[in-house]
Scaffold this motif. Structure first.
Motif, mmCIF file in Angstrom:
data_model
loop_
_atom_site.group_PDB
_atom_site.id
_atom_site.type_symbol
_atom_site.label_atom_id
_atom_site.label_comp_id
_atom_site.label_asym_id
_atom_site.label_seq_id
_atom_site.Cartn_x
_atom_site.Cartn_y
_atom_site.Cartn_z
ATOM 1 N N LEU A 1 0.830 -1.204 0.000
ATOM 2 C CA LEU A 1 0.000 0.000 0.000
ATOM 3 C C LEU A 1 0.863 1.252 0.000
ATOM 4 O O LEU A 1 1.839 1.354 0.754
ATOM 5 C CB LEU A 1 -0.904 0.005 1.235
ATOM 6 C CG LEU A 1 -2.052 -1.002 1.225
ATOM 7 C CD1 LEU A 1 -2.544 -1.266 2.648
ATOM 8 C CD2 LEU A 1 -3.197 -0.491 0.354
ATOM 9 N N ASP A 2 0.512 2.200 -0.850
ATOM 10 C CA ASP A 2 1.205 3.482 -0.842
ATOM 11 C C ASP A 2 1.004 4.137 0.533
ATOM 12 O O ASP A 2 -0.078 4.022 1.119
ATOM 13 C CB ASP A 2 0.628 4.378 -1.940
ATOM 14 C CG ASP A 2 1.416 5.655 -2.102
ATOM 15 O OD1 ASP A 2 2.341 5.681 -2.922
ATOM 16 O OD2 ASP A 2 1.095 6.641 -1.388
ATOM 17 N N PRO A 3 2.010 4.810 1.076
ATOM 18 C CA PRO A 3 1.846 5.452 2.386
ATOM 19 C C PRO A 3 0.668 6.420 2.442
ATOM 20 O O PRO A 3 0.074 6.623 3.503
ATOM 21 C CB PRO A 3 3.177 6.190 2.577
ATOM 22 C CG PRO A 3 4.159 5.418 1.755
ATOM 23 C CD PRO A 3 3.383 4.949 0.556
ATOM 24 N N ASP A 4 0.332 7.012 1.282
ATOM 25 C CA ASP A 4 -0.792 7.958 1.221
ATOM 26 C C ASP A 4 -2.038 7.340 0.591
ATOM 27 O O ASP A 4 -2.915 8.060 0.099
ATOM 28 C CB ASP A 4 -0.383 9.197 0.423
ATOM 29 C CG ASP A 4 0.757 9.965 1.080
ATOM 30 O OD1 ASP A 4 0.736 10.065 2.327
ATOM 31 O OD2 ASP A 4 1.653 10.432 0.362
ATOM 32 N N ALA A 5 -2.114 6.020 0.600
ATOM 33 C CA ALA A 5 -3.265 5.342 -0.020
ATOM 34 C C ALA A 5 -4.569 5.719 0.679
ATOM 35 O O ALA A 5 -4.587 6.136 1.840
ATOM 36 C CB ALA A 5 -3.055 3.829 0.037
ATOM 37 N N THR A 6 -5.658 5.550 -0.083
ATOM 38 C CA THR A 6 -7.000 5.830 0.439
ATOM 39 C C THR A 6 -7.897 4.638 0.147
ATOM 40 O O THR A 6 -7.865 4.084 -0.956
ATOM 41 C CB THR A 6 -7.603 7.082 -0.230
ATOM 42 O OG1 THR A 6 -6.750 8.197 0.007
ATOM 43 C CG2 THR A 6 -8.984 7.374 0.325
ATOM 44 N N THR B 1 -2.740 2.639 -4.603
ATOM 45 C CA THR B 1 -2.990 4.009 -4.155
ATOM 46 C C THR B 1 -4.440 4.229 -3.738
ATOM 47 O O THR B 1 -4.722 5.107 -2.924
ATOM 48 C CB THR B 1 -2.640 5.018 -5.255
ATOM 49 O OG1 THR B 1 -3.420 4.726 -6.433
ATOM 50 C CG2 THR B 1 -1.151 4.950 -5.593
ATOM 51 N N HIS B 2 -5.362 3.464 -4.313
ATOM 52 C CA HIS B 2 -6.773 3.605 -3.976
ATOM 53 C C HIS B 2 -7.444 2.237 -3.945
ATOM 54 O O HIS B 2 -7.139 1.374 -4.780
ATOM 55 C CB HIS B 2 -7.519 4.482 -4.990
ATOM 56 C CG HIS B 2 -7.133 5.925 -4.956
ATOM 57 N ND1 HIS B 2 -6.056 6.417 -5.648
ATOM 58 C CD2 HIS B 2 -7.683 6.991 -4.298
ATOM 59 C CE1 HIS B 2 -5.954 7.717 -5.430
ATOM 60 N NE2 HIS B 2 -6.931 8.087 -4.612
ATOM 61 N N ILE B 3 -8.351 2.074 -2.990
ATOM 62 C CA ILE B 3 -9.229 0.902 -2.947
ATOM 63 C C ILE B 3 -10.661 1.418 -2.842
ATOM 64 O O ILE B 3 -10.962 2.280 -2.013
ATOM 65 C CB ILE B 3 -8.936 -0.010 -1.737
ATOM 66 C CG1 ILE B 3 -7.479 -0.466 -1.732
ATOM 67 C CG2 ILE B 3 -9.873 -1.228 -1.754
ATOM 68 C CD1 ILE B 3 -7.099 -1.256 -0.480
ATOM 69 N N TRP B 4 -11.524 0.901 -3.697
ATOM 70 C CA TRP B 4 -12.951 1.218 -3.624
ATOM 71 C C TRP B 4 -13.699 -0.078 -3.315
ATOM 72 O O TRP B 4 -13.641 -1.030 -4.094
ATOM 73 C CB TRP B 4 -13.456 1.806 -4.931
ATOM 74 C CG TRP B 4 -12.820 3.130 -5.255
ATOM 75 C CD1 TRP B 4 -13.174 4.361 -4.784
ATOM 76 C CD2 TRP B 4 -11.727 3.361 -6.157
ATOM 77 N NE1 TRP B 4 -12.372 5.341 -5.315
ATOM 78 C CE2 TRP B 4 -11.472 4.753 -6.161
ATOM 79 C CE3 TRP B 4 -10.940 2.514 -6.942
ATOM 80 C CZ2 TRP B 4 -10.457 5.327 -6.925
ATOM 81 C CZ3 TRP B 4 -9.936 3.089 -7.708
ATOM 82 C CH2 TRP B 4 -9.697 4.478 -7.694
ATOM 83 N N ALA B 5 -14.349 -0.105 -2.169
ATOM 84 C CA ALA B 5 -15.084 -1.299 -1.744
ATOM 85 C C ALA B 5 -16.578 -1.011 -1.818
ATOM 86 O O ALA B 5 -17.097 -0.199 -1.041
ATOM 87 C CB ALA B 5 -14.688 -1.681 -0.321
ATOM 88 N N VAL B 6 -17.255 -1.662 -2.747
ATOM 89 C CA VAL B 6 -18.696 -1.454 -2.915
ATOM 90 C C VAL B 6 -19.429 -2.553 -2.156
ATOM 91 O O VAL B 6 -19.318 -3.738 -2.487
ATOM 92 C CB VAL B 6 -19.092 -1.457 -4.399
ATOM 93 C CG1 VAL B 6 -20.595 -1.248 -4.550
ATOM 94 C CG2 VAL B 6 -18.330 -0.368 -5.150
#
Length: 311
Positions: A218-223, A294-299
């Motif tokens: 995971l990127d340190p600034d991940a969202t 950098t990003h994870i979107w959980a629906v």
């Protein structure tokens, strides 16, 4: 959709084969504009309803039924985008675009490769990647319509101007503004194989509850953003930071040990699907830059997952 003749007009529609062949194109367009397959299908249904509300002479007078249908569908979507902003204000928690149903196992072939493609499926290409749709959602309705019609569907600005009620020059500026937004948000180029490797590594580390391995991926600034819509449990706000995400996801795995993670294509890229007793309960989309997420979107909203649980 089965409409063998014009309802109420008593004779077959000579344009039938043309307008039926436009259904896929209209669904492609409406999904990109609305970010929801359910809303896109409703918009297409409304478009056909308006076609058949015309008298036969009125339909015969239309030089290009396909262009007429696209114009009407675009205007319907433009109106829906305006009202969607009001609905989003009442939405419980973060809103994420609806993931396209796809049971392709990206581990079995190249991600984004050829898959089953019935007439009512949206083509999976760059313009339906989750990150792309998220940026689109931040645009104004007119900006979004101008960009999608011109840059994705290659419509001339003169035609777009009639749809959005602006001058061609103004539509050109709208599309240019949208392009700038996308350039700013676009991560460094990452190969399909590299994306797949990172997501697979995340899946394995998550299954093993290996926080250290997750932090590396995971990127340190991940969202990480969860969309439950008030109908399923999800974090009420985005989780910021790679370490916080890693710990939150391990805690979630500990609380739901019976979940099974499957490698599935999500909007044309490697993603994960979580199932409980064979039923899809979460769809995960990822943005990967280099060797990190950098990003994870959980629906998790069950209304948005209905196409993933049917059939």
């Amino acid at each position: 959709m089965s409409t063998p003749s014009g309802p109420g007009h008593g004779r077959p529609d000579p344009h039938l084969s043309v307008i039926i062949s436009e259904r896929r194109q209209l669904t492609n367009l409406a999904y990109r504009l609305l970010g929801s397959l359910a809303e896109a299908e409703d918009a297409v249904q409304e478009t056909y309803a308006r076609w058949y509300a015309l008298t036969p002479p009125q339909r015969d007078a239309i030089e290009s039924p396909g262009a007429w249908l696209t114009t009407v569908a675009s205007r319907i979507c433009l109106n829906l985008l305006g009202s969607a902003r009001v609905r989003r204000e009442r939405y419980v928690g973060p809103w994420v675009p609806e993931p396209l149903p796809d049971r392709t196992e990206w581990g079995q072939g190249a991600p984004g490769g050829t898959a089953v493609d019935p007439a009512d499926r949206v083509t999976l290409d760059e313009s339906v990647h989750m990150a792309f749709l998220v940026v689109l959602d931040a645009m104004t309705p007119a900006e979004r319509v101008a960009f999608i019609l011109h840059d994705v569907f290659r419509y001339p600005f003169a035609d777009i101007a009639e749809i959005v009620g602006r001058t061609p020059a103004a539509c050109r500026q709208l599309a240019s503004s949208a392009r700038r937004r996308l350039r700013v948000a676009r991560p460094p180029a990452t190969s399909a194989a590299q994306r797949a490797g990172v997501v697979r590594g995340f899946k394995q580390a998550w299954e093993e509850r290996d926080i250290a391995a997750l932090i590396v991926l995971l990127d340190p600034d991940a969202t990480a953003i969860g969309d439950g819509g008030g109908l399923a449990r999800a974090h009420p706000r985005p989780i910021e930071g790679g370490e916080r995400i890693a710990r939150a996801y391990v805690a979630f795995a500990d609380a739901a040990p019976s979940l099974m993670l499957l490698e599935r294509t999500v909007n044309g890229r490697p993603g994960l699907v979580a199932q409980r007793d064979g039923v899809t309960v979460t769809v995960y989309a990822f943005e990967v830059a280099g060797d990190r997420i950098t990003h994870i979107w959980a629906v998790r909203n069950p209304d948005k997952l209905r196409p993933w649980t049917q059939g």
